[in-house]
Design a protein around this motif. Structure first.
Motif, PDB file in Angstrom:
ATOM      1  N   ARG A 277       0.841  -1.208   0.000  1.00 29.46           N
ATOM      2  CA  ARG A 277       0.000   0.000   0.000  1.00 29.46           C
ATOM      3  C   ARG A 277       0.874   1.257   0.000  1.00 29.46           C
ATOM      4  O   ARG A 277       0.629   2.192  -0.764  1.00 29.46           O
ATOM      5  CB  ARG A 277      -0.900  -0.030   1.245  1.00 29.46           C
ATOM      6  CG  ARG A 277      -1.840   1.135   1.366  1.00 29.46           C
ATOM      7  CD  ARG A 277      -2.841   0.890   2.482  1.00 29.46           C
ATOM      8  NE  ARG A 277      -3.721   2.025   2.620  1.00 29.46           N
ATOM      9  CZ  ARG A 277      -3.498   3.062   3.414  1.00 29.46           C
ATOM     10  NH1 ARG A 277      -2.405   3.087   4.155  1.00 29.46           N
ATOM     11  NH2 ARG A 277      -4.360   4.053   3.476  1.00 29.46           N
TER      12      ARG A 277
ATOM     13  N   LEU B  28       0.959   4.078  -2.865  1.00 25.93           N
ATOM     14  CA  LEU B  28       0.676   5.492  -2.554  1.00 25.93           C
ATOM     15  C   LEU B  28       1.833   6.374  -3.016  1.00 25.93           C
ATOM     16  O   LEU B  28       1.620   7.459  -3.564  1.00 25.93           O
ATOM     17  CB  LEU B  28       0.447   5.678  -1.047  1.00 25.93           C
ATOM     18  CG  LEU B  28      -0.865   5.096  -0.500  1.00 25.93           C
ATOM     19  CD1 LEU B  28      -0.910   5.195   1.022  1.00 25.93           C
ATOM     20  CD2 LEU B  28      -2.069   5.822  -1.097  1.00 25.93           C
TER      21      LEU B  28
ATOM     22  N   ASP C 270     -11.506   7.671   0.598  1.00 27.12           N
ATOM     23  CA  ASP C 270     -10.335   6.783   0.548  1.00 27.12           C
ATOM     24  C   ASP C 270     -10.303   5.824   1.735  1.00 27.12           C
ATOM     25  O   ASP C 270      -9.996   4.638   1.591  1.00 27.12           O
ATOM     26  CB  ASP C 270      -9.038   7.610   0.539  1.00 27.12           C
ATOM     27  CG  ASP C 270      -8.839   8.313  -0.799  1.00 27.12           C
ATOM     28  OD1 ASP C 270      -9.581   7.990  -1.750  1.00 27.12           O
ATOM     29  OD2 ASP C 270      -7.962   9.184  -0.879  1.00 27.12           O
TER      30      ASP C 270
END
Lengths: 182, 303
Positions: A81, A85, A129
């Protein structure tokens, strides 16, 4: 040795402490498709998904000594993740990717109602999100609430709340279509 | 309990018996709640079945696996080699002392070969044998630049290695000829690194065979054989996979024996020797099943 019977953490210990190559392969195969799917979902194109996937695979091995407790899945998804990002942040020209065709299999190939699936995807894309992350980790990546909490750095209770609220929001958005199905 | 609490608990299957009764009663009393439950169940079912199944390009996941596995095997052998040299405190002390002598010799312009003993530690612990030499330390989260986005830029070597392996896995001689000079240069560098890793593994294999460490020998021979097979170098693959089989038998580790039979089966199959390949898969299966080892992979490989 039969790795099938071992937990992720037990196998990882074999890799970390003994550089067991077969253990590495066994653990890799447990997650390779899920991690690639996560990268593709997060980044929206194969090119970046491949780059990040490779980096994750290397990093997991390079950083093996830093994982000593907790859930391996959560640790792995946290790394993935964070890298996704970072890649998104590093994009110089974001518009290049926004409307790129989503490289996933068409919903029709699964024999599902195409409209409903498309409506669901659109509804998911409109979630915040926080909600979307928690929901996708739960349903697409098959993580437990504990693993979601660890991945996102939140409490288990909050993970549950986010998943539930995301589902409620989806239900509300899809209610006109669902009403027709009733 | 509120409707939401009951619903959340129901969806998570965390309601106890009393709460389940309350949930059912609430559904009967409140049609809107019953509708909501139905809708939530529909959405949940949809979520479970509509996971986007983004498939990785053919061969990509296998190529990444092989590249990292090669490093794991390489670390095993290199780490053991280093470990065997400095396995005792005295060896460390001696090594440090000799290194200091060597450093002093260099500082004062005296050729290190002239210093008694100085040659020994430097020759036995070459830096290239340490995994970190082939694994750039810059590969930490945040330090990466996706290779494809910056063609020709400073890309960590390991990343290039995987990319190239992936390309090799699916490439044909025809498209190899179409590569640009820049690519050729990159591939040349990667191949050199690749070959040096293989050479190192072979050297370690020789050393471990001499020491009689059958477990480590099996691991290394399997890795070399597998790598040769993936690079379509059949002769080399067969040599090392057969060696892995022998070593696995010596070590009496059935899992490795099964793996060796399976890998040999894949090699034969890739060479078009389907019947021989199947026979090797069958040996892997029979052996594995006798010892309770998972042989699904080999069962699926039989044609």
């Amino acid at each position: 040795m039969t790795y099938e019977l071992l937990s992720d953490e037990d196998i990882f210990a074999l890799i970390r402490d003994h550089n067991d190559e077969q253990a590495y392969r066994a653990l890799y195969r447990r997650y390779d498709k899920r991690i690639y799917a996560y990268c593709l979902r997060a980044l929206g194109n194969h090119e970046e998904a491949k780059d990040v996937f490779q980096t994750v695979a290397m990093t997991v091995y390079d950083k093996r000594s830093s994982f000593t407790e907790g859930s391996y899945a959560a640790w792995l998804f946290t790394i993935t993740r964070n890298m996704c990002l970072k890649t998104i942040r590093n994009r110089k020209n974001q518009t290049e990717f926004i409307e790129e065709s989503f490289p996933f299999e068409s919903a029709e190939t699964h024999g599902q109602d195409f409209l409903l699936t498309e409506a669901l995807r659109k509804a998911i894309s409109k979630l915040s999100d926080d909600f979307r992350d928690a929901l996708e980790l739960r349903y697409y990546d098959d993580l437990s609430y504990e693993e979601i909490a660890e991945t996102l750095g939140i409490t288990v209770a909050l993970a549950k709340v986010r998943v539930f609220r995301a589902k409620k929001q989806l239900t509300k958005t899809l209610s006109p279509i669902l009403g027709e199905l009733r | 309990m509120t409707n939401d609490e009951l619903l959340a608990g129901f969806l998570d299957r965390s309601l106890n018996e009393d709460q389940l009764l309350e949930f059912e009663a609430r559904q009967q009393q409140d049609p809107a709640f019953a509708h909501e439950v139905n809708d939530m169940l529909t959405v949940e079912g949809l979520l479970k079945t509509s996971a986007p199944s983004g498939m990785a390009p053919a061969g990509f996941l296998v190529a990444v696996e092989s590249a990292v596995a090669l490093r794991v095997a390489s670390t095993t052998s290199a780490g053991a080699a280093v470990g065997s040299v400095f396995s005792s405190t005295w060896a460390w002390v001696a090594g440090a002392g000799l290194a200091a002598i060597g450093a002093a010799a260099i500082y004062f312009g005296v050729p290190s070969a002239n210093v008694p003993g100085a040659k020994v530690p430097s020759a036995k612990v070459p830096s290239a044998n340490v995994p970190s030499a082939t694994v750039p330390s810059a590969k930490v989260p945040g330090a990466m630049v996706p290779s494809a986005k910056v063609p020709g830029a400073k890309v960590p070597g390991a990343n290039v290695q995987i990319s190239t392996l992936a390309n090799q896995h699916t490439s044909t001689p025809a498209n190899q000829h179409t590569s640009t000079p820049a690519n050729q240069q990159t591939n040349l560098g990667v191949d050199t690194e690749y070959e040096s890793t293989l050479a190192k593994l072979k050297k370690d294999l020789e050393a471990c065979r001499a020491s009689g460490d059958h477990i480590r020998c099996t691991q290394i021979a399997l890795q070399i054989g597998r790598t040769y097979r993936e690079r379509k170098l059949s002769d080399g693959a067969m040599t090392y996979l057969s060696m892995a089989l022998e070593e696995a038998r010596e070590a009496r580790i059935i899992q490795y024996e099964v793996d060796a039979y399976g890998e040999i089966g894949l090699l034969l199959r890739d060479d078009g020797k389907i019947l021989e390949g199947n026979a090797s898969f069958q040996q892997a299966i029979d052996l594995g099943e006798r010892h309770g080892i998972d042989v699904t992979r080999w069962t699926r490989s039989i044609r």
